[in-house]
Structure formats: C-alpha cells, structure tokens
Design an enzyme around this catalytic site. Structure first.
Site, PDB file in Angstrom:
ATOM      1  N   ASN A  71       0.803  -1.236   0.000  1.00  0.00           N
ATOM      2  CA  ASN A  71       0.000   0.000   0.000  1.00  0.00           C
ATOM      3  C   ASN A  71       0.833   1.282   0.000  1.00  0.00           C
ATOM      4  OD1 ASN A  71       0.675  -0.739   2.659  1.00  0.00           O
ATOM      5  ND2 ASN A  71      -0.882   0.614   3.485  1.00  0.00           N
ATOM      6  N   GLU A  98       4.470  -4.833  12.471  1.00  0.00           N
ATOM      7  CA  GLU A  98       3.552  -3.688  12.345  1.00  0.00           C
ATOM      8  C   GLU A  98       2.375  -4.160  11.506  1.00  0.00           C
ATOM      9  OE1 GLU A  98       5.569  -0.278  10.756  1.00  0.00           O
ATOM     10  OE2 GLU A  98       6.943  -0.161  12.427  1.00  0.00           O
ATOM     11  N   CYS A 133      -3.147   1.514   6.965  1.00  0.00           N
ATOM     12  CA  CYS A 133      -3.287   0.754   8.210  1.00  0.00           C
ATOM     13  C   CYS A 133      -3.770   1.623   9.363  1.00  0.00           C
ATOM     14  CB  CYS A 133      -1.951   0.127   8.576  1.00  0.00           C
ATOM     15  SG  CYS A 133      -0.652   1.353   8.809  1.00  0.00           S
ATOM     16  N   GLU A 160       8.746   0.854  16.350  1.00  0.00           N
ATOM     17  CA  GLU A 160       9.841   1.409  15.566  1.00  0.00           C
ATOM     18  C   GLU A 160       9.679   2.922  15.570  1.00  0.00           C
ATOM     19  OE1 GLU A 160      10.748  -0.653  11.860  1.00  0.00           O
ATOM     20  OE2 GLU A 160      10.049  -2.537  12.708  1.00  0.00           O
TER      21      GLU A 160
HETATM   22  P1  NAD Z   1       0.366  -9.312   3.598  1.00  0.00           P
HETATM   23  O1  NAD Z   1       0.547  -9.711   5.005  1.00  0.00           O
HETATM   24  O2  NAD Z   1      -0.465 -10.175   2.711  1.00  0.00           O
HETATM   25  O3  NAD Z   1       1.777  -9.165   2.864  1.00  0.00           O
HETATM   26  C1  NAD Z   1       2.780  -8.326   3.349  1.00  0.00           C
HETATM   27  C2  NAD Z   1       4.118  -8.824   2.856  1.00  0.00           C
HETATM   28  O4  NAD Z   1       4.380 -10.091   3.430  1.00  0.00           O
HETATM   29  C3  NAD Z   1       4.212  -9.006   1.342  1.00  0.00           C
HETATM   30  O5  NAD Z   1       5.473  -8.589   0.891  1.00  0.00           O
HETATM   31  C4  NAD Z   1       4.068 -10.511   1.187  1.00  0.00           C
HETATM   32  O6  NAD Z   1       4.698 -11.001   0.035  1.00  0.00           O
HETATM   33  C5  NAD Z   1       4.788 -10.997   2.421  1.00  0.00           C
HETATM   34  N1  NAD Z   1       4.435 -12.364   2.838  1.00  0.00           N
HETATM   35  C6  NAD Z   1       3.254 -13.003   2.688  1.00  0.00           C
HETATM   36  N2  NAD Z   1       3.335 -14.253   3.218  1.00  0.00           N
HETATM   37  C7  NAD Z   1       4.584 -14.392   3.706  1.00  0.00           C
HETATM   38  C8  NAD Z   1       5.268 -15.443   4.391  1.00  0.00           C
HETATM   39  N3  NAD Z   1       4.678 -16.604   4.666  1.00  0.00           N
HETATM   40  N4  NAD Z   1       6.540 -15.238   4.774  1.00  0.00           N
HETATM   41  C9  NAD Z   1       7.165 -14.057   4.515  1.00  0.00           C
HETATM   42  N5  NAD Z   1       6.578 -13.028   3.870  1.00  0.00           N
HETATM   43  C10 NAD Z   1       5.294 -13.188   3.475  1.00  0.00           C
HETATM   44  O7  NAD Z   1      -0.209  -7.837   3.642  1.00  0.00           O
HETATM   45  P2  NAD Z   1      -0.672  -6.938   2.436  1.00  0.00           P
HETATM   46  O8  NAD Z   1      -1.997  -7.421   1.941  1.00  0.00           O
HETATM   47  O9  NAD Z   1       0.448  -6.823   1.476  1.00  0.00           O
HETATM   48  O10 NAD Z   1      -0.839  -5.528   3.162  1.00  0.00           O
HETATM   49  C11 NAD Z   1      -1.985  -5.154   3.848  1.00  0.00           C
HETATM   50  C12 NAD Z   1      -1.817  -5.327   5.336  1.00  0.00           C
HETATM   51  O11 NAD Z   1      -0.699  -4.579   5.800  1.00  0.00           O
HETATM   52  C13 NAD Z   1      -3.003  -4.767   6.089  1.00  0.00           C
HETATM   53  O12 NAD Z   1      -3.364  -5.644   7.118  1.00  0.00           O
HETATM   54  C14 NAD Z   1      -2.479  -3.467   6.665  1.00  0.00           C
HETATM   55  O13 NAD Z   1      -3.142  -2.992   7.787  1.00  0.00           O
HETATM   56  C15 NAD Z   1      -1.072  -3.816   6.949  1.00  0.00           C
HETATM   57  N6  NAD Z   1      -0.256  -2.606   7.079  1.00  0.00           N
HETATM   58  C16 NAD Z   1       0.199  -2.258   8.340  1.00  0.00           C
HETATM   59  C17 NAD Z   1       0.957  -1.099   8.503  1.00  0.00           C
HETATM   60  C18 NAD Z   1       1.494  -0.710   9.851  1.00  0.00           C
HETATM   61  O14 NAD Z   1       2.453   0.041   9.892  1.00  0.00           O
HETATM   62  N7  NAD Z   1       0.944  -1.174  10.956  1.00  0.00           N
HETATM   63  C19 NAD Z   1       1.234  -0.301   7.403  1.00  0.00           C
HETATM   64  C20 NAD Z   1       0.755  -0.668   6.157  1.00  0.00           C
HETATM   65  C21 NAD Z   1       0.006  -1.832   6.011  1.00  0.00           C
END
Ligand code: NAD
Length: 491
Positions: free
Chosen positions: A158, A256, A289, A462
C-alpha cells in the site's frame, strides 16, 4: 548479470533482484498489473531458494565491515542513498502511481521526501547514540548498542517506498545489512531503490533486494537461520506465519500489522473539522493501516456530523492517481476488491445500511465508492475485521464510558482519533487501548516518535530510539571496581 529492463511510462526499471551489488535474474517470473486500468506492467523475477541463500550470504559477508564503519562512517553513504532517491523523484512518482495506485501528487510532496528523510534522519540520529554507563556497587558498566547482523525487511503494497525506507534507514544506520523482500503486488519502486543504493556506492551486500511472492520467496527468507532480525509490516495472518518461522530460529521480529482504529467524535467536538478529517480516511482508497475506520459519534451530534461528512465525501475527486487533483484512486488488485465487496455485501445482508456508497464506483474496474455503513452491532464482522478499503462504519454512543468500551471492543489496537474539547478528548484518549492516538488531528508522524500497535496490531515499536532498540544488540561491558580474585564464595 541480467538487467531484464521494463519500461513504464518512460521510466526504465529492472525486473530482477539485486544481490551483492549486482542484478540477478531468476528462471521463474510473475506478471505485475497496474491497478489503474489492469494493464500488464511486465514480468518480475521470482526468487527461489538459491537467490534467497545468495542474498542472505551477501548480507552476512558484508556485515562486519559495514558494522565496523561506525555511525559516522555510514552516514555519508546513507546521505548519498537519500540524494539518489531525490534525483529520481519523477521516476518514483511514475512507478508507484502506476504500480500501486498511490496518488502521484502524494508521492511527490509526501512519500519521496519522507523516504529521503527516513535514511537521512536515522543516519544523523545514530550519531547521537551514546553508550550508557551504570555505576553499581561492584562495577562500572558500559552498555553498548551493537548492530545485530542481517535484517530481513518485508513490506506490503500500500505504500512500498515509504514503508521499506522506514525500516531500511534505521537498520542500516545502526550498522546492520539488509535483505528487502518487495511486495509482489507493487514491486517496482523497491527495484528503483536498489538502483539508488548502487549509485550511492553502498558496499556490495549491504543492501539486497529480492522480488517474489510471500508464500515462496518471503517464507524462504524468514526461515533463514542466519538472520538477526525480521522487520515486517503487513497483515495479522502473515505475521503469525512469519513469527513461527523466525521463532523456530529464535530470531526477534518487529511486527507492524493491521488496524480497526476508532475515530471518536465527542459531543463537544468541532463537528466540521472532525468531518473534514473523517473524509481523509478514504485516502489511498482506504488502504491505510492507521486510518480511523470505526466512527464512534455522540448521539446528540450524530446527524449533524453525518451531514457535514457527507458534504466532504461527495466533494472527493475520484479518478486516475496520476492526475493532479485526484484525491481517491483505485484498489490495488481484483482480489482485494473482491474482499472489500464481500465485506460490504455480507454487512448489508445482515441489516447494515449505507449512509453513502455501498457499491463499486463507475470510474474504473478496481474502484469502490467511499462507503459508510451504520446500523451495526459491535459483534458484526464489519466492525471487528479490517477491510483495508474505502469502507467505514458508524456507531453512536451516549457516554464516555460507552465510547471507550466500543473503541476497545475489537482485537486490534493500532491507532485512533479523538475529536472533542482538548481536555475532554485527552481524558477519553487515555483510556483507549492502542499504540497511538491523535487528538483533534490525524496523521502527524515524526520520525523521533514511537510507532506500532498493541493486541493483534503488532509487537514492538519502531521510530526514534525504539528503532535502534530493535535493530541493535545490547551489550554490557563490566569493569569491576575492586581487583577480582576468583573464589567459589563469589556471587
Ligand atoms: P500481507 O501480510 O499479505 O503481505 C505483506 C508482505 O508479506 C508481502 O510482501 C508478502 O509477500 C509478504 N508475505 C506473505 N506471506 C509471507 C510469508 N509466509 N513469509 C514471509 N513473507 C510473506 O499484507 P498486504 O496485503 O500486502 O498488506 C496489507 C496489510 O498490511 C493490512 O493488514 C495493513 O493494515 C497492513 N499494514 C500495516 C501497517 C502498519 O504500519 N501497521 C502499514 C501498512 C500496512
């Protein structure tokens, strides 16, 4: 060395990995699409075990020399890294708006400058890290923060440039080396970041980039026992998998995660100001998020608030993120849109009503109308689960206690917003269980401040010194005050 160059709207970018200072290709690829119109942006390389192994090995090899440079020795590299990002501002804007649907204007004025700061600020701040001394009865202690080793950085789609540099900056400034796994739905700006690292002359292996899916590349990376840390931003479900894989090697993780943050509007709030801020929750099509997505509004002012916010929402300019003036763009991917639609359909079927929106937006295939649902129970799925789209909920309350109970009534605890007379709003905010909360404002974030969530929204903080706490190993060097004579009676 294979470059595998792609061209997107006049910008050239590599589809390959970046390992040990060189572009590295894989046999496997995956197709990457633009959320704006669904067109293919080309094929990206998918790292398998061999590339993951090479990237971690390169980072491990580069670590001792990078760590030995000290904060002062590393700062010029990070300043040059930031400058190289600045030189490519236009390219970053073009790539991330085409690839992730992030507003081009926001990239130019917000994200790219912030990405540069993420490197510069932590490089500067690392210079201020001092050893702590403790004087105890028996000894002088010198407590040092030593770099930990190889850090895996895993980020979501995102806001890839912002979120990756927020981790890479402090990790490198503290003396670690990095392997970044880019998000597969928005891989392009991470690749340009590797060009910046190379142009800045970072020593080989200090910064490495792997492209690929989470289930394959990501999982292989986080299971590598040579890692010293994993810093992850993403969903709760993925975090559990990562924590399990890293936990098997006792590798500490910073997580996060998602949110379902309350946006509280007290009876003494400035209604118009709260409503204007409320409309901001549709930024990035709600794929943020830290957005306040659960509106909790005092019943005495609810109708006036709804009408004020409706005015701001109707005025939103929904369209192509590449155009100046657009305020809300597309949803990242057809799968994410399906998810958003599913949440709304199920909520409406269970008796929720839409104050506005509730269906797809006619601008394009991946557009969903800014939506506000009401007539809800606290136990409803739409109140409890993160949608990560332009879908908000509204509930009313009649006392502060009730507002706090509703605010705390989910498994998430990332952030929050509270509008009301300053003292009143602060007293309510103190009782809301989240990692941070904004009073009569939204989105103020300083690199010196801690960021992170509680409950299912994450583990760890962080930002500022908290980043260094995570990315460093604490070591106590103990110098006895009296000459030490070995004896079994010593404690
Ligand atoms: P996601 O968890 O599907 O993927 C995030 C990352 O993790 C991607 O690069 C993905 O390839 C990787 N990934 C997936 N499975 C993995 C595994 N088994 N091992 C290692 N890496 C793996 O999330 P998304 O759909 O890309 O993003 C949306 C989510 O991110 C939402 O829940 C949002 O709230 C959260 N988010 C949180 C913050 C924060 O700072 N708290 C900021 C932005 C987004």
């Amino acid at each position: 060395m294979t470059q595998s160059l792609l061209e997107i709207a006049g910008v050239t970018v590599s589809a390959a990995h970046y390992i040990d200072g060189e572009r590295v290709a894989s046999g496997d690829t995956f197709e990457n699409f633009s959320p704006i119109d669904g067109r293919s942006l080309g094929f990206i390389h998918e790292a398998g075990g061999e590339e993951v192994d090479a990237a971690v090995a390169a980072a491990a090899h580069a670590f001792p020399a990078w760590a030995a440079l000290g904060a002062g020795g590393r700062k010029p590299y990070l300043d040059r890294f930031a400058a190289e990002i600045g030189k490519r501002t236009d390219a970053f804007c073009v790539l991330e708006s085409n690839d992730a649907g992030v507003l081009l204007s926001r990239m130019r004025h917000g994200v790219v400058p912030r990405a540069m700061q993420n490197l510069q600020w932590f490089a500067e701040h690392a210079l201020t890290l001092q050893d702590r001394t403790l004087d105890t009865v028996q000894a002088h202690h010198r407590v040092r923060h030593d770099p930990a080793g190889v850090v895996a950085v895993i980020t979501p789609w995102n806001s890839p440039l912002m979120l990756s540099t927020w981790k890479i900056g402090p990790a490198l400034a503290a003396g670690n080396t990095v392997v970044l796994k880019a998000p597969e739905w928005a891989p392009l700006t991470s690749s340009l970041l590797a060009d910046c690292a190379q142009a800045a002359g970072l020593p080989r292996g200090v910064f490495n980039l792997l492209q690929g899916s989470g289930a394959n590349t990501g999982a292989k990376l986080v299971g590598d026992p040579r890692l010293a840390r994993v810093s992850f931003t993403g969903s709760v479900a993925t975090a559990k998998r990562i924590a399990q894989a890293a936990g098997a090697n006792l590798v500490p993780c910073s997580l996060e995660l998602g949110g379902k943050s309350p946006f509280i509007v007290l009876a003494d709030a400035d209604i118009d100001s709260a409503a204007a801020t409320g409309a901001l929750m549709y930024r990035n099509a709600g794929q943020v998020c830290l957005a306040g997505t659960r509106f909790l509004v005092h019943q005495a002012i609810a109708q006036r608030f709804i009408e004020a916010m409706r005015g701001y929402v109707e005025a939103l300019n929904i369209g192509d993120p590449r155009e100046e003036g657009t305020e809300v763009g597309p949803i990242i991917h057809a799968r994410q849109l399906e998810r958003v639609e599913g949440f709304v359909e199920r909520a409406l079927a269970r008796g929720a009503t839409a104050l506005w929106g509730g269906q797809a937006h006619p601008y394009g295939k991946l557009y969903f109308a800014p939506t506000m649902l009401t007539n809800l129970r606290q136990s409803d799925e739409i109140v409890q689960q993160e949608v990560f789209g332009p879908v908000l909920t509204l509930q009313t309350f009649s006392t502060d206690d009730e507002a706090v109970e509703l605010a705390n009534g989910t498994d998430y605890g990332l952030g929050g917003v509270c509008y009301g007379a300053a003292e009143h709003a602060t007293s309510v905010a103190e009782r809301v269980r989240t990692g941070f909360i904004w009073i009569n404002s939204f989105g103020i974030r300083d690199l010196a401040a801690p960021f992170g969530g509680i409950k299912r929204s994450g583990i760890g903080r962080e930002g500022g010194d908290w980043s260094f706490e995570f990315f460093c190993d604490v070591k106590d060097i103990i110098l006895p005050k009296q000459p030490f004579r070995a004896s079994f009676s010593h404690r």
